[in-house]
Design an enzyme around this catalytic site. Structure first.
Site, PDB file in Angstrom:
ATOM      1  N   HIS A   1     -10.652  -0.391 -11.598  1.00  0.00           N
ATOM      2  CA  HIS A   1     -10.524  -1.656 -10.884  1.00  0.00           C
ATOM      3  C   HIS A   1     -10.932  -2.835 -11.759  1.00  0.00           C
ATOM      4  O   HIS A   1     -10.252  -3.862 -11.803  1.00  0.00           O
ATOM      5  CB  HIS A   1     -11.431  -1.661  -9.648  1.00  0.00           C
ATOM      6  CG  HIS A   1     -10.992  -0.721  -8.581  1.00  0.00           C
ATOM      7  ND1 HIS A   1      -9.762  -0.781  -7.996  1.00  0.00           N
ATOM      8  CD2 HIS A   1     -11.637   0.312  -7.997  1.00  0.00           C
ATOM      9  CE1 HIS A   1      -9.670   0.168  -7.079  1.00  0.00           C
ATOM     10  NE2 HIS A   1     -10.784   0.839  -7.070  1.00  0.00           N
TER      11      HIS A   1
ATOM     12  N   ARG B   1       7.133   0.245  -8.971  1.00  0.00           N
ATOM     13  CA  ARG B   1       6.510   1.475  -8.480  1.00  0.00           C
ATOM     14  C   ARG B   1       6.510   1.467  -6.954  1.00  0.00           C
ATOM     15  O   ARG B   1       6.153   0.471  -6.335  1.00  0.00           O
ATOM     16  CB  ARG B   1       5.076   1.594  -9.001  1.00  0.00           C
ATOM     17  CG  ARG B   1       4.960   1.583 -10.517  1.00  0.00           C
ATOM     18  CD  ARG B   1       3.493   1.705 -10.931  1.00  0.00           C
ATOM     19  NE  ARG B   1       3.322   1.739 -12.370  1.00  0.00           N
ATOM     20  CZ  ARG B   1       3.052   0.679 -13.124  1.00  0.00           C
ATOM     21  NH1 ARG B   1       2.933  -0.520 -12.547  1.00  0.00           N
ATOM     22  NH2 ARG B   1       2.901   0.781 -14.424  1.00  0.00           N
TER      23      ARG B   1
ATOM     24  N   ARG C   1      11.587   2.887  -9.300  1.00  0.00           N
ATOM     25  CA  ARG C   1      11.275   4.292  -9.557  1.00  0.00           C
ATOM     26  C   ARG C   1      11.040   5.012  -8.237  1.00  0.00           C
ATOM     27  O   ARG C   1      10.302   4.531  -7.374  1.00  0.00           O
ATOM     28  CB  ARG C   1      10.021   4.405 -10.436  1.00  0.00           C
ATOM     29  CG  ARG C   1       9.687   5.835 -10.838  1.00  0.00           C
ATOM     30  CD  ARG C   1       8.472   5.864 -11.747  1.00  0.00           C
ATOM     31  NE  ARG C   1       7.246   5.538 -11.044  1.00  0.00           N
ATOM     32  CZ  ARG C   1       6.053   5.403 -11.637  1.00  0.00           C
ATOM     33  NH1 ARG C   1       5.945   5.539 -12.942  1.00  0.00           N
ATOM     34  NH2 ARG C   1       4.976   5.099 -10.929  1.00  0.00           N
TER      35      ARG C   1
ATOM     36  N   GLU D   1       9.259  11.158 -20.047  1.00  0.00           N
ATOM     37  CA  GLU D   1       7.800  11.212 -20.142  1.00  0.00           C
ATOM     38  C   GLU D   1       7.291  12.631 -20.355  1.00  0.00           C
ATOM     39  O   GLU D   1       6.087  12.871 -20.393  1.00  0.00           O
ATOM     40  CB  GLU D   1       7.173  10.600 -18.887  1.00  0.00           C
ATOM     41  CG  GLU D   1       7.734  11.138 -17.584  1.00  0.00           C
ATOM     42  CD  GLU D   1       7.315  10.315 -16.380  1.00  0.00           C
ATOM     43  OE1 GLU D   1       6.267   9.645 -16.440  1.00  0.00           O
ATOM     44  OE2 GLU D   1       8.036  10.352 -15.371  1.00  0.00           O
TER      45      GLU D   1
ATOM     46  N   ASN E   1       2.878   6.469 -21.408  1.00  0.00           N
ATOM     47  CA  ASN E   1       1.552   6.899 -20.957  1.00  0.00           C
ATOM     48  C   ASN E   1       1.498   8.419 -20.790  1.00  0.00           C
ATOM     49  O   ASN E   1       0.615   9.099 -21.325  1.00  0.00           O
ATOM     50  CB  ASN E   1       1.190   6.230 -19.632  1.00  0.00           C
ATOM     51  CG  ASN E   1       1.214   4.720 -19.728  1.00  0.00           C
ATOM     52  OD1 ASN E   1       1.396   4.158 -20.800  1.00  0.00           O
ATOM     53  ND2 ASN E   1       1.034   4.059 -18.614  1.00  0.00           N
TER      54      ASN E   1
ATOM     55  N   ARG F   1      -5.915  11.182 -20.723  1.00  0.00           N
ATOM     56  CA  ARG F   1      -6.347   9.899 -21.261  1.00  0.00           C
ATOM     57  C   ARG F   1      -7.439   9.225 -20.439  1.00  0.00           C
ATOM     58  O   ARG F   1      -7.998   8.224 -20.885  1.00  0.00           O
ATOM     59  CB  ARG F   1      -5.149   8.956 -21.416  1.00  0.00           C
ATOM     60  CG  ARG F   1      -4.477   8.549 -20.145  1.00  0.00           C
ATOM     61  CD  ARG F   1      -3.084   7.978 -20.444  1.00  0.00           C
ATOM     62  NE  ARG F   1      -2.387   7.631 -19.232  1.00  0.00           N
ATOM     63  CZ  ARG F   1      -2.233   6.398 -18.785  1.00  0.00           C
ATOM     64  NH1 ARG F   1      -2.734   5.404 -19.458  1.00  0.00           N
ATOM     65  NH2 ARG F   1      -1.575   6.170 -17.673  1.00  0.00           N
TER      66      ARG F   1
ATOM     67  N   CYS G   1       8.721   1.540 -20.591  1.00  0.00           N
ATOM     68  CA  CYS G   1       7.917   0.906 -19.548  1.00  0.00           C
ATOM     69  C   CYS G   1       6.447   1.295 -19.613  1.00  0.00           C
ATOM     70  O   CYS G   1       5.664   0.903 -18.763  1.00  0.00           O
ATOM     71  CB  CYS G   1       8.480   1.233 -18.165  1.00  0.00           C
ATOM     72  SG  CYS G   1       8.488   3.001 -17.773  1.00  0.00           S
TER      73      CYS G   1
END
Length: 575
Positions: free
Chosen positions: A195, A302, A337, A438, A461, A472, A509
């Site tokens: 956050h 998203r 997406r 991905e 990512n 990660r 992206c």
């Protein structure tokens, strides 16, 4: 004597100010038995605390200035939904009754159960949403225990420049503090998706997270320098350090002013290569922010937030209204997406059957979940197809790893289209369908996948963490997360080449696309379509306009042919 500390830089900028600690870490919650005749009163005490917590958050929500980016208010809205969610309230009431215990302990049990669900999520961003549960429950617990979290300044707003140092900071606290004289945040916990990181970036406030023991090592009212880009905190700096960082502050301020002059200028390289810079968004309100930052469209919208923090699934009409709002607000194409959640998230308002997967990141998620639960996918697809009548909609399928998945998804889409036309609904004549690359298997077989889709979008990512076999957001191994690893770059290059040979668009992206440090490299790899957080568009545009793409492609071709890792690294460093 100066003290140099390093954490994770998550929001760029430099701040020089004195420390104020945000007190009030974890609460110590006692568990005790409540007499049977007192249980209903204990339940009422819990409900009163819940309502007080809701009132507190609504007050914070009302103080958010007009024109603030939509993702900031969204955090408070998420907490309001969670606080009023029947699953949290009903499970706590059930714990009080069944175990005969106090409200604080019953709420803690509910929290532990919810956090366990989020801990099993495979998506790093969604997994960090366990923080929402922690913050919401903590707010109610503090009302129950009459232990309010102490903000610096108390009832009197801060007027002196301040660096807040805390174990963690709730979204509500960040919003309140950002309206005072707070110049930076430093927290002991968190990562790039926490956050503090997301809100600090949206608010333009430097932040360093994951700096363990910061509250112990930094003294109250001590002068510190916070470098939010590199993750450094320098306590008690000498005159030389102060002079150095003040010069950097001046340079950054001038740099921001210069960037604003690029907003309406084209993203064309020095040798005439046109590049498209789009934005990633999550809420309809974010579309205006993307346009204000000069984005040429939406490269990733998203849809997961429609499914989260609720007991039932969103209906087709509800989804249609949400998609239509953002499609109508966007000038240019918008790539939406489809649902990218795992089966461990209870999107069906019920309990997931079967054991918890040992490796949820490798389990039933994204397109796999949608194909296994076709009705879930069908409702979303019908809503998307209906929304296509309002703008330039493109549909993107996440976590594709095989041709069969693509074909199944496209067949379901064709069925939904036929249904809608029979019903007299308006659907766009042509809706491009693309695949997210991905998974390493998708990159390796990209030449085959390219025959079945209209475009690719590289999600770096996940591609990086799947390629390097690291999580990660795991503090123990995230140092291995390396976008410049030769294997990662080869997969990216392979995908771009496959798309170009097939004559389809290839965009990116993931976070690499929005980091200007990688722009020259990506241009050299052949990428000309980027999508990123709206705040990064101008910085990447500058890098594009300064680049000579032809020369970069020649140099990157040499890098990709390097005979050793040492040669690869040295050539990359000189790019």
């Amino acid at each position: 004597m100066s003290l140099w500390l390093s954490g994770i830089g998550v929001s760029r900028g430099i701040a020089i100010a004195r420390v104020q600690k945000l007190h009030g870490g974890d609460l110590e919650i006692a568990e005790y038995t409540v007499a049977p005749e007192e249980l209903e009163r204990e339940i009422e005490r819990f409900r009163d605390a819940q309502q007080q917590a809701l009132a507190q958050l609504r007050e914070v929500r009302s103080k958010i200035p007009a024109g603030t980016p939509g993702d900031i208010a969204a955090f408070i809205d998420t907490h309001l939904l969670m606080l009023d969610d029947r699953s949290l309230v009903d499970s706590t009431v059930a714990n009080i009754r069944s175990a005969g215990i106090n409200a604080e302990a019953a709420l803690r049990r509910s929290r532990d159960a919810l956090v366990a669900v989020f801990e099993q999520m495979e998506d790093p961003y969604l997994r960090t949403r366990r923080d929402d549960v922690e913050h919401v429950v903590s707010r109610v617990q503090r009302v129950l225990t009459r232990t309010e979290r102490e903000l610096p300044g108390g009832q009197v707003p801060l007027t002196e420049p301040t660096v807040i140092v805390a174990d963690d900071i709730t979204p509500a606290d960040i919003i309140l503090l950002s309206q005072q004289a707070v110049l930076a945040f430093v927290t002991e916990y968190g990562g790039p998706l926490s956050h503090t990181a997301i809100l600090a970036r949206s608010l333009g406030i430097p932040a360093v997270v994951g700096l363990h023991n910061a509250r112990r090592l930094l003294r109250e009212n001590e002068l510190v320098i916070v470098d939010g880009e590199h993750g450094h905190v320098l306590a008690d700096p000498d005159d030389k350090a102060l002079e150095h960082y003040r010069r950097k502050q001046d340079q950054q301020a001038q740099d921001r002013r210069l960037l604003q002059t690029l907003r309406d200028k084209p993203a064309i390289s020095g040798d005439g290569v046109e590049v498209r810079l789009q934005a990633n968004i999550e809420l309809p309100e974010d579309a205006a922010v993307a346009t204000a930052n000069g984005a040429a469209g939406i490269g990733l919208y998203r849809t997961e937030f429609l499914y989260m923090n609720r007991k039932g699934l969103p209906t087709e009409e509800e989804q249609y209204q949400a998609y239509s709002r953002v499609v109508s607000a966007v000038r240019g194409p918008i790539t939406i997406r489809t649902l990218d959640l795992g089966a461990d998230k209870q999107v069906d308002s019920g309990q997931r059957q079967g054991p918890t997967p040992n490796n949820p990141a490798l389990g039933l998620r994204a397109i796999r979940l949608c194909l296994k639960e076709p009705e879930l996918f069908r409702v979303q697809m019908r809503a998307l197809l209906r929304a296509s009548a309002h703008g330039q909609v493109r549909i993107m399928l996440p976590m594709i790893s095989s041709l069969s998945e693509l074909r199944q998804a496209k067949a379901l889409m064709a069925t939904c289209r036929a249904e809608l036309i029979r019903e007299g609904r308006v659907v766009a004549d042509r809706i491009p369908v693309g695949a997210m690359i991905e998974v390493p298997a998708a990159a390796i077989s990209s030449s085959l996948l390219a025959r079945e889709v209209d475009f690719f979008s590289i999600g770096t990512n996940d591609l990086i963490q799947y390629t390097l076999a690291i999580d990660r957001v795991d503090d123990e191994v995230n140092y291995l997360y390396d976008p410049l690893h030769p294997a990662v770059l080869r997969l990216i290059h392979m995908t771009i080449e496959a798309g170009h040979k097939a004559g389809i668009e290839v965009s990116m992206c993931g976070e690499m696309a929005g980091d200007a440090c990688y722009t020259r490299l990506l241009l050299g790899l052949g990428l000309t379509d980027f999508s990123m957080h709206p705040a990064n568009v101008l910085e990447v545009k500058r890098a594009v306009r300064e680049a000579q793409v032809g020369e970069l492609r020649r140099r990157v071709a040499d890098i990709m042919q390097a005979a050793s890792l040492d040669d690869f690294a040295s050539l990359l460093a000189a790019l």
